[in-house]
Motif scaffolding. Sequence first.
Motif, PDB file in Angstrom:
ATOM      1  N   SER A  30      10.562 -45.273 -37.705  1.00 17.35           N
ATOM      2  CA  SER A  30       9.820 -45.997 -36.592  1.00 17.35           C
ATOM      3  C   SER A  30      10.939 -46.464 -35.274  1.00 17.35           C
ATOM      4  N   SER A  31      12.157 -46.617 -35.770  1.00 12.21           N
ATOM      5  CA  SER A  31      13.092 -47.419 -34.783  1.00 12.21           C
ATOM      6  C   SER A  31      13.925 -46.142 -33.928  1.00 12.21           C
ATOM      7  N   TYR A  32      13.354 -44.936 -34.210  1.00 12.36           N
ATOM      8  CA  TYR A  32      13.855 -43.798 -33.316  1.00 12.36           C
ATOM      9  C   TYR A  32      12.744 -43.282 -32.424  1.00 12.36           C
ATOM     10  N   THR A  33      13.292 -43.215 -31.096  1.00 18.35           N
ATOM     11  CA  THR A  33      12.669 -42.278 -30.289  1.00 18.35           C
ATOM     12  C   THR A  33      12.798 -40.729 -30.523  1.00 18.35           C
ATOM     13  N   MET A  34      11.837 -40.181 -30.418  1.00 18.15           N
ATOM     14  CA  MET A  34      11.716 -38.844 -30.850  1.00 18.15           C
ATOM     15  C   MET A  34      11.495 -37.788 -29.530  1.00 18.15           C
ATOM     16  N   GLY A  35      11.999 -36.777 -29.815  1.00 23.78           N
ATOM     17  CA  GLY A  35      11.823 -35.698 -28.565  1.00 23.78           C
ATOM     18  C   GLY A  35      11.851 -34.130 -29.136  1.00 23.78           C
ATOM     19  N   TRP A  36      11.381 -33.513 -28.403  1.00 18.90           N
ATOM     20  CA  TRP A  36      11.330 -31.789 -28.519  1.00 18.90           C
ATOM     21  C   TRP A  36      12.019 -31.135 -27.495  1.00 18.90           C
ATOM     22  N   PHE A  37      12.488 -30.170 -27.560  1.00 15.16           N
ATOM     23  CA  PHE A  37      13.480 -29.123 -26.985  1.00 15.16           C
ATOM     24  C   PHE A  37      13.211 -27.922 -27.513  1.00 15.16           C
ATOM     25  N   ARG A  38      13.470 -26.941 -26.438  1.00 13.06           N
ATOM     26  CA  ARG A  38      13.268 -25.644 -26.853  1.00 13.06           C
ATOM     27  C   ARG A  38      14.592 -24.873 -26.278  1.00 13.06           C
ATOM     28  N   GLN A  39      15.009 -23.873 -26.916  1.00 14.45           N
ATOM     29  CA  GLN A  39      15.899 -22.980 -26.161  1.00 14.45           C
ATOM     30  C   GLN A  39      15.590 -21.478 -26.506  1.00 14.45           C
ATOM     31  N   ALA A  40      15.416 -20.821 -25.326  1.00 17.12           N
ATOM     32  CA  ALA A  40      15.310 -19.183 -25.232  1.00 17.12           C
ATOM     33  C   ALA A  40      16.630 -18.531 -25.230  1.00 17.12           C
ATOM     34  N   PRO A  41      16.770 -17.282 -25.629  1.00 14.11           N
ATOM     35  CA  PRO A  41      17.848 -16.553 -25.680  1.00 14.11           C
ATOM     36  C   PRO A  41      18.474 -16.424 -24.182  1.00 14.11           C
ATOM     37  N   GLY A  42      19.773 -16.771 -24.219  1.00 13.86           N
ATOM     38  CA  GLY A  42      20.591 -16.858 -22.951  1.00 13.86           C
ATOM     39  C   GLY A  42      20.131 -17.770 -22.079  1.00 13.86           C
ATOM     40  N   LYS A  43      19.638 -19.006 -22.541  1.00 15.59           N
ATOM     41  CA  LYS A  43      19.017 -20.081 -21.752  1.00 15.59           C
ATOM     42  C   LYS A  43      19.717 -21.206 -22.331  1.00 15.59           C
ATOM     43  N   GLU A  44      19.923 -22.319 -21.595  1.00 21.43           N
ATOM     44  CA  GLU A  44      20.170 -23.619 -22.152  1.00 21.43           C
ATOM     45  C   GLU A  44      18.986 -24.356 -22.772  1.00 21.43           C
ATOM     46  N   ARG A  45      19.360 -25.215 -23.772  1.00 19.73           N
ATOM     47  CA  ARG A  45      18.252 -26.007 -24.349  1.00 19.73           C
ATOM     48  C   ARG A  45      17.513 -27.026 -23.427  1.00 19.73           C
ATOM     49  N   GLU A  46      16.235 -26.971 -23.243  1.00 16.19           N
ATOM     50  CA  GLU A  46      15.763 -27.615 -22.376  1.00 16.19           C
ATOM     51  C   GLU A  46      14.753 -28.622 -22.942  1.00 16.19           C
ATOM     52  N   PHE A  47      14.378 -29.716 -22.321  1.00 16.03           N
ATOM     53  CA  PHE A  47      13.675 -30.846 -22.710  1.00 16.03           C
ATOM     54  C   PHE A  47      12.133 -30.431 -22.335  1.00 16.03           C
TER      55      PHE A  47
END
Length: 124
Positions: A30-47
């Motif tokens: 509960s003390s951590y902010t959480m996030g989701w990201f994704r990365q497609a082939p050949g692309k940078e990881r995005e928020f």
Amino acid sequence: QVQLVESGGGLVQAGGSLRLSCAASARTFSSYTMGWFRQAPGKEREFLATISLSTSITYYADFVKGRFTISRDNAKNTVYLQMNSLKPEDTAVYYCAAKNSRVVSITRKEYDYWGQGTQVTVSS
């Protein structure tokens, strides 16, 4: 140290839905902010989305607003990403991340811990 394990990925047709889960090992989840990201082939990881400690603050990338919903259950040490109206361009490896701060962030470098990722494939 926090271990994150994603699940729920898979193959879905365009227009379908998936719900991703991310289980955290942290005693003080509960003390951590959480996030989701994704990365497609050949692309940078995005928020994609982030959620504050108490779930009162959420923030989304513009291209997922109205389609994706982030939530968390602190009692279960789990964060979720509900994905609706999926498109072929949503195909990617999806990662959850934890940030040891109450400040939400869209910046990848500000997250301290990462899961191994789960593959989402959307067919046309």
